[in-house]
Write an enzyme that holds these catalytic residues in place. Structure first.
Site, PDB file in Angstrom:
ATOM      1  N   HIS A 248      -1.427   1.780  -4.075  1.00  0.00           N
ATOM      2  CA  HIS A 248      -1.477   3.052  -4.174  1.00  0.00           C
ATOM      3  C   HIS A 248      -0.885   3.815  -4.897  1.00  0.00           C
ATOM      4  O   HIS A 248      -0.889   5.047  -4.450  1.00  0.00           O
ATOM      5  CB  HIS A 248      -1.899   3.442  -2.424  1.00  0.00           C
ATOM      6  CG  HIS A 248      -2.396   2.994  -1.731  1.00  0.00           C
ATOM      7  ND1 HIS A 248      -2.564   2.938  -0.377  1.00  0.00           N
ATOM      8  CD2 HIS A 248      -3.967   1.967  -2.593  1.00  0.00           C
ATOM      9  CE1 HIS A 248      -3.719   1.411  -0.177  1.00  0.00           C
ATOM     10  NE2 HIS A 248      -4.935   1.078  -1.098  1.00  0.00           N
TER      11      HIS A 248
ATOM     12  N   GLN B 217       0.980  -1.047  -0.019  1.00  0.00           N
ATOM     13  CA  GLN B 217      -0.813   0.315   0.390  1.00  0.00           C
ATOM     14  C   GLN B 217       1.357   1.052   0.143  1.00  0.00           C
ATOM     15  O   GLN B 217       0.349   2.858  -0.057  1.00  0.00           O
ATOM     16  CB  GLN B 217      -0.860   0.143   1.233  1.00  0.00           C
ATOM     17  CG  GLN B 217      -2.031  -1.423   1.549  1.00  0.00           C
ATOM     18  CD  GLN B 217      -2.265  -1.217   2.413  1.00  0.00           C
ATOM     19  OE1 GLN B 217      -3.290  -0.249   3.291  1.00  0.00           O
ATOM     20  NE2 GLN B 217      -1.976  -1.739   3.495  1.00  0.00           N
TER      21      GLN B 217
ATOM     22  N   THR C 292       0.754  -2.769   8.685  1.00  0.00           N
ATOM     23  CA  THR C 292      -0.294  -1.806   8.212  1.00  0.00           C
ATOM     24  C   THR C 292      -1.200  -2.591   9.049  1.00  0.00           C
ATOM     25  O   THR C 292      -1.560  -3.729   9.815  1.00  0.00           O
ATOM     26  CB  THR C 292      -0.639  -2.584   6.504  1.00  0.00           C
ATOM     27  OG1 THR C 292      -1.867  -2.349   6.634  1.00  0.00           O
ATOM     28  CG2 THR C 292      -1.029  -4.401   6.862  1.00  0.00           C
TER      29      THR C 292
HETATM   30  P1  NAD Z   1      -0.917   2.767   8.525  1.00  0.00           P
HETATM   31  O1  NAD Z   1      -0.334   4.027   8.848  1.00  0.00           O
HETATM   32  O2  NAD Z   1      -2.799   2.579   8.789  1.00  0.00           O
HETATM   33  O3  NAD Z   1      -0.844   1.755   9.857  1.00  0.00           O
HETATM   34  C1  NAD Z   1       0.783   1.670  10.256  1.00  0.00           C
HETATM   35  C2  NAD Z   1       0.592   0.029  10.519  1.00  0.00           C
HETATM   36  O4  NAD Z   1       1.988   0.072  11.085  1.00  0.00           O
HETATM   37  C3  NAD Z   1       0.606   0.570  12.340  1.00  0.00           C
HETATM   38  O5  NAD Z   1      -0.954  -0.747  12.681  1.00  0.00           O
HETATM   39  C4  NAD Z   1       1.501   0.377  13.185  1.00  0.00           C
HETATM   40  O6  NAD Z   1       1.360  -0.279  14.039  1.00  0.00           O
HETATM   41  C5  NAD Z   1       2.065  -0.275  12.524  1.00  0.00           C
HETATM   42  N1  NAD Z   1       3.717  -0.437  12.624  1.00  0.00           N
HETATM   43  C6  NAD Z   1       4.313   1.147  12.309  1.00  0.00           C
HETATM   44  N2  NAD Z   1       5.772   1.193  12.334  1.00  0.00           N
HETATM   45  C7  NAD Z   1       5.910  -0.277  12.005  1.00  0.00           C
HETATM   46  C8  NAD Z   1       6.899  -1.169  12.235  1.00  0.00           C
HETATM   47  N3  NAD Z   1       7.865  -0.435  12.832  1.00  0.00           N
HETATM   48  N4  NAD Z   1       7.111  -2.000  12.466  1.00  0.00           N
HETATM   49  C9  NAD Z   1       5.536  -2.893  12.484  1.00  0.00           C
HETATM   50  N5  NAD Z   1       4.592  -2.475  12.433  1.00  0.00           N
HETATM   51  C10 NAD Z   1       5.209  -1.235  12.835  1.00  0.00           C
HETATM   52  O7  NAD Z   1      -0.772   2.442   7.443  1.00  0.00           O
HETATM   53  P2  NAD Z   1      -1.313   1.623   6.445  1.00  0.00           P
HETATM   54  O8  NAD Z   1      -2.170   0.400   6.940  1.00  0.00           O
HETATM   55  O9  NAD Z   1      -0.149   1.437   5.530  1.00  0.00           O
HETATM   56  O10 NAD Z   1      -2.500   2.341   5.686  1.00  0.00           O
HETATM   57  C11 NAD Z   1      -2.215   3.457   5.306  1.00  0.00           C
HETATM   58  C12 NAD Z   1      -2.231   4.043   3.870  1.00  0.00           C
HETATM   59  O11 NAD Z   1      -1.268   5.347   4.749  1.00  0.00           O
HETATM   60  C13 NAD Z   1      -2.067   3.228   2.962  1.00  0.00           C
HETATM   61  O12 NAD Z   1      -2.847   3.441   2.117  1.00  0.00           O
HETATM   62  C14 NAD Z   1      -0.183   3.947   2.346  1.00  0.00           C
HETATM   63  O13 NAD Z   1      -0.755   4.477   0.856  1.00  0.00           O
HETATM   64  C15 NAD Z   1      -0.379   5.549   3.307  1.00  0.00           C
HETATM   65  N6  NAD Z   1       0.679   5.636   3.581  1.00  0.00           N
HETATM   66  C16 NAD Z   1       1.690   5.380   2.826  1.00  0.00           C
HETATM   67  C17 NAD Z   1       3.708   6.008   3.184  1.00  0.00           C
HETATM   68  C18 NAD Z   1       4.741   5.338   2.545  1.00  0.00           C
HETATM   69  O14 NAD Z   1       4.215   4.940   1.432  1.00  0.00           O
HETATM   70  N7  NAD Z   1       5.700   5.135   3.028  1.00  0.00           N
HETATM   71  C19 NAD Z   1       3.799   6.649   4.771  1.00  0.00           C
HETATM   72  C20 NAD Z   1       2.343   6.248   5.268  1.00  0.00           C
HETATM   73  C21 NAD Z   1       1.156   6.613   4.636  1.00  0.00           C
END
Ligand code: NAD
Length: 243
Positions: A122, A104, A192
């Site tokens: 995405h 994602q 996620t």
């Molecule tokens: P989310 O923010 O909803 O959830 C992230 C999850 O990752 C949380 O449950 C958290 O506990 C867990 N987490 C955080 N750091 C971690 C680690 N080091 N190890 C294990 N778990 C960890 O994210 P999502 O479910 O991907 O949904 C959010 C949307 O945001 C997606 O559609 C994505 O496209 C977008 N997004 C992308 C980025 C990126 O490309 N890096 C950054 C922010 C948001």
């Protein structure tokens, strides 16, 4: 440790594992996720509207200057480097254990780490295109401009190739992702919250032997998994060296 050894055993035996990941995969690279404590959604937007509203199709059309200001400050990390989670996934693919990454994320770090089969549900901040003439650009069109990026070819409005709230996912990417998940013998879901649909709904296509969740916080799917590890994904994957 026992859980990590179990995951290693399953991965070692796998020929077609699939990894399904989200923003948590890149937090150890310094990119904040959306929903955890330090996530982008916990920060109050200076514009008085929620990030979901700003990062929507309608908002981009109605207030593109604000959209781009927020987007540049919160979603672009040109200097971020892959962490151990990205690097290990690329290595497991090279070794013939992992068939695909379904992500994602929009940061391009899986490819930067060397992964070849990456389905980006995405889109990617690294791809941009002109809404008028269709000309394609890299990230520089956004980082090297102010305000709304304009197409040097025709003067049209350039937008990122990312799926905003209110927009549909690319059907080909969905089909490829479903195929990879359906054919997988092992599915590892990591970093996620499994709150974003339709992406999270793809888990229902898994028919293989073992479902593993690696996420700091609990998710709505914890009870359905064969193995759940609530630790940092880079640290977990970094401990798994396959032959
Ligand atoms: P989310 O923010 O909803 O959830 C992230 C999850 O990752 C949380 O449950 C958290 O506990 C867990 N987490 C955080 N750091 C971690 C680690 N080091 N190890 C294990 N778990 C960890 O994210 P999502 O479910 O991907 O949904 C959010 C949307 O945001 C997606 O559609 C994505 O496209 C977008 N997004 C992308 C980025 C990126 O490309 N890096 C950054 C922010 C948001």
């Amino acid at each position: 440790m026992q859980a990590i050894n179990q995951l290693k055993t399953w991965l070692q035996a796998s020929l077609s594992a699939v990894f399904f990941g989200g923003a948590g995969v890149s937090t150890e690279s310094g990119i904040p996720d959306f929903r955890s404590e330090k996530g982008i959604y916990r920060t109050i937007s200076t514009y008085g509207v929620s990030p979901e509203v700003i990062l929507s199709h309608d908002f981009l059309e109605e207030k593109p200057e604000i959209f781009y200001d927020y987007y540049r400050k919160n979603l672009i990390y040109p200097d971020a480097e892959p962490n151990k989670a990205h690097l290990q996934l690329a290595e497991w693919e090279r070794q013939g254990h992992l068939a695909a990454v379904v992500t994602q994320n929009i940061d391009g770090l899986h490819q930067k780490a060397g992964s070849r089969t990456v389905h980006e549900l995405h889109g990617s901040v690294l791809r941009n295109y002109c809404l008028r003439c269709g000309h394609k650009f890299g990230l520089e069109i956004v980082t090297e401009s102010d305000g709304i990026p304009r197409c040097p070819e025709c003067g049209g409005f350039v937008r990122p190739d990312v799926v905003l709230y209110g927009e549909g996912l690319d059907q080909d990417v969905i089909s490829d992702s479903i195929r990879a998940i359906y054919q997988a013998d092992l599915m590892i879901v990591g970093g996620t919250s499994l709150n974003v649909y339709p992406a999270a709904g793809l888990l229902q296509y898994f028919r293989g032997k073992h479902l593993v969740l690696v996420n700091l916080d609990e998710t709505p799917y914890d009870s359905q998994a064969d193995l759940v590890i609530h630790e940092k994904i880079g640290e977990v994957f970094g401990q798994i060296q396959l032959d």
